[in-house]
Design a protein around this motif. Structure first.
Motif, short mmCIF file in Angstrom:
data_model
loop_
_atom_site.label_atom_id
_atom_site.label_comp_id
_atom_site.label_asym_id
_atom_site.label_seq_id
_atom_site.Cartn_x
_atom_site.Cartn_y
_atom_site.Cartn_z
N CYS A 1 0.94 -1.31 -0.07
CA CYS A 1 0.07 0.00 -0.02
C CYS A 1 0.88 1.45 0.13
O CYS A 1 1.84 1.52 1.12
N ASP A 2 0.61 2.31 -0.72
CA ASP A 2 1.26 3.61 -0.81
C ASP A 2 0.05 4.61 -1.18
O ASP A 2 -0.23 4.78 -2.28
N MET B 1 8.23 4.23 -4.28
CA MET B 1 7.07 4.25 -4.82
C MET B 1 6.77 2.95 -5.63
O MET B 1 7.66 2.11 -5.53
N ILE B 2 5.24 2.66 -5.69
CA ILE B 2 5.04 1.25 -5.86
C ILE B 2 5.40 1.23 -7.42
O ILE B 2 5.00 1.93 -8.19
N VAL B 3 6.25 0.19 -7.74
CA VAL B 3 6.92 -0.09 -9.30
C VAL B 3 6.23 -1.39 -9.95
O VAL B 3 6.52 -2.26 -9.01
N ALA C 1 7.49 -5.39 -3.09
CA ALA C 1 7.77 -4.82 -1.89
C ALA C 1 9.28 -4.14 -1.72
O ALA C 1 9.40 -3.01 -1.39
N LYS C 2 10.05 -5.01 -2.05
CA LYS C 2 11.55 -4.66 -1.84
C LYS C 2 11.87 -3.68 -2.96
O LYS C 2 12.40 -2.76 -2.77
N ILE C 3 11.53 -3.91 -4.35
CA ILE C 3 11.89 -2.82 -5.27
C ILE C 3 11.02 -1.75 -5.11
O ILE C 3 11.80 -0.53 -5.24
N SER C 4 9.73 -1.59 -4.44
CA SER C 4 9.15 -0.27 -4.28
C SER C 4 9.73 0.31 -3.42
O SER C 4 9.70 1.76 -3.00
N ARG C 5 9.93 -0.37 -2.04
CA ARG C 5 10.44 0.42 -0.98
C ARG C 5 12.00 1.39 -1.52
O ARG C 5 12.29 2.33 -1.03
N HIS C 6 12.60 0.56 -2.21
CA HIS C 6 13.96 1.18 -2.71
C HIS C 6 13.56 2.33 -3.71
O HIS C 6 14.23 3.42 -3.55
N ALA C 7 12.84 2.36 -4.54
CA ALA C 7 12.31 3.31 -5.12
C ALA C 7 11.41 4.55 -4.71
O ALA C 7 11.29 5.34 -5.15
#
Length: 123
Positions: A68-69, A120-122, A112-118
């Motif tokens: 969730c974002d 935003m949700i990718v 979740a891992k990719i999105s936390r790094h970015a």
């Protein structure tokens, strides 16, 4: 209150809701369950996004689980009520939509891992 852009069909169709509920049942009995997200919801005129993998009916509402974002730049795994998402409106008053073309390529933990790094949700 009359909605500026009323919803004409359910945000989550019955077939997808059934899949989400089945994932929820599996998650309750299988430790470490890491499903593929079933659907992506988003605000078309803002940056809020949800990748939903599980659902748990609660009376007349549904508790959803996923990434969730709400547009704050800090995606988190967690729960949100379907009624809360249905009430969200973007800057232009547009309601949340379901991404009709979304097809999960990764399990929820990878998103979740990719999105936390970015930030935003990718997808």
């Amino acid at each position: 209150m009359t909605r500026r852009f009323p919803r004409t069909e359910p945000l989550i169709p019955d077939d997808l809701l059934d899949r989400l509920i089945e994932n929820g049942r599996t998650a309750e009995v299988q430790h470490g369950f890491d499903p593929f997200p079933v659907l992506k919801l988003f605000t078309p005129d803002a940056s809020a996004t949800w990748l939903i993998s599980e659902a748990y009916p609660e009376g007349s509402d549904v508790r959803l689980y996923g990434l969730c974002d709400p547009g704050l730049g800090s995606p988190e795994l967690g729960y949100v009520m379907l009624s809360e998402i249905e009430d969200v409106r973007g800057k232009l008053g547009l309601p949340v939509e379901r991404d009709l073309w979304f097809k999960a390529e990764h399990r929820l933990s990878v998103y979740a891992k990719i999105s936390r790094h970015a930030g935003m949700i990718v997808t």
